[in-house]
Design a protein around this motif. Sequence first.
Motif, short mmCIF file in Angstrom:
data_model
loop_
_atom_site.label_atom_id
_atom_site.label_comp_id
_atom_site.label_asym_id
_atom_site.label_seq_id
_atom_site.Cartn_x
_atom_site.Cartn_y
_atom_site.Cartn_z
N CYS A 127 0.85 -1.19 0.00
CA CYS A 127 0.00 0.00 0.00
C CYS A 127 0.89 1.24 0.00
O CYS A 127 1.52 1.54 -1.00
N HIS A 147 -0.26 2.70 -3.66
CA HIS A 147 -1.66 2.83 -4.04
C HIS A 147 -1.90 4.11 -4.83
O HIS A 147 -1.38 5.17 -4.49
N GLN A 219 -3.20 -0.33 -11.89
CA GLN A 219 -4.03 -0.32 -10.69
C GLN A 219 -5.45 0.14 -10.99
O GLN A 219 -6.41 -0.36 -10.43
#
Length: 339
Positions: A127, A147, A219
Motif C-alpha cells: 500500500c 496505491h 491499478q
Amino acid sequence: MAATEPLVPKGAAFFPVPDPGPTRSYAFILVPGFTLLAFASAVEPLRIANQLSQQPLYRWRLISETGAAVVSSSGIPVGVDGPIAAQDKATRLFVCAGNPQMAAAEPAVVAAVQRHHRFGGSVGGICTGAVALAKAGLVEGRRFTLHWENQPGFVETFPNLLPSVNRFEADGPVLTCGGGAASTDMMLSIIAEDHGGAFAAMVSEMCLRTVMPGVNAEQRSSTAALMSSRNPVLVATVTLMNRHLDEPLSMDELAAAAGYSRRHLERLFREAVGKTPGEFYRGLRLDRGRNLLSTTDLTLMEVAMACGFSTVSHFSKSFRARFGVAPTKLTQGIGQPLA
C-alpha cells in the motif's frame, strides 16, 4: 530474532511440491493505519501455499515499532510477535502501511529497512509502505509503486521519484505493490518464482482468482472506462489533461492536440459526461487538490499551485463549489471534513 514456526493448516485440496527447498521467511512491519485488506492479501497466499503443499514452504512474523498491537485503518487492532529488530538477511521485510501515508516514514521503520537492505536483505512496501523505502533512499532508479490514491501526494513529497501505475513492481531486492488485491498478485508472482507457475495457479484458484494477473496490469481502470466512453479523442484529451494539472492547457491547445475545433470538442464532452471540457478539467484539478490536502502537509498555496490555480482565493472558491466545504476544513491524512 527467533523465527516463528511455520503454520501448516489442514485442508481438503492438495498440490504436491516435490523439492520445496528451505522454508522462506517473511517479516511484516505493521504501521498504524495499515490497510488490513492489503496485509491479509499478502499473508493469505503464503498460508494457502503451506496448506496446499502440506509443507512449511513459508513462515511469517509480525512486528511493530514498540512490539505492541497496531490499529489498522478499519480500527481493528492486530497483535504482533515483537518489536522491530534485526532480521536474518534471508528474510523478506515488508512495510505494511495505509493512511496517513507518512506514518510509514517513522524513523524506526525507515532505519529498519535501511539496515536490512544494507546487509543484503530484500525489502518491500505494501500500500503506502513505499514511503518508508523512499525515505530510506531505496527506490531511486528503481521501478516501484504504491496505491494510486496516494501517488499524487507522494510525488509532491518526493518530486524526484515517480511511482509506476502498475499493481506491483519487483526490481531486484525491492518489491512494492499498491495494496488491496495487488498484494495477492505480488505474492502469487513470488510463489510462481519459488515453486513454479502451476502451483502458483492453484494458490490463485484457492483465492478464487481464476486468472493470475500479469505483472504490468495497471491499478486503475482505463480513462475510457471511467468516462463510460471508447471515443479515442476523449480518452486522449483526458489523458493530456491529467498530465497538465499543475500548468493547465487552454481549450484551444486541447482542441489543437485533438485535431478538432474547440466547438466540436465541447460537443463531444457534453455528450459523454454532460460537462464542457473546461468544467471537466477543473474537476480533475480540484480532485487532485483534495487528494493533496488529505495526504500531505503542503500549504494551501502549494496545493493551489500544484493544481494550476494562481491564487489561494480562486482555488478556495472553486474547491468549496465542488465539495461543499472549505479546503481549510480538511485534515491531512484523513480527508474528512472537520466538525
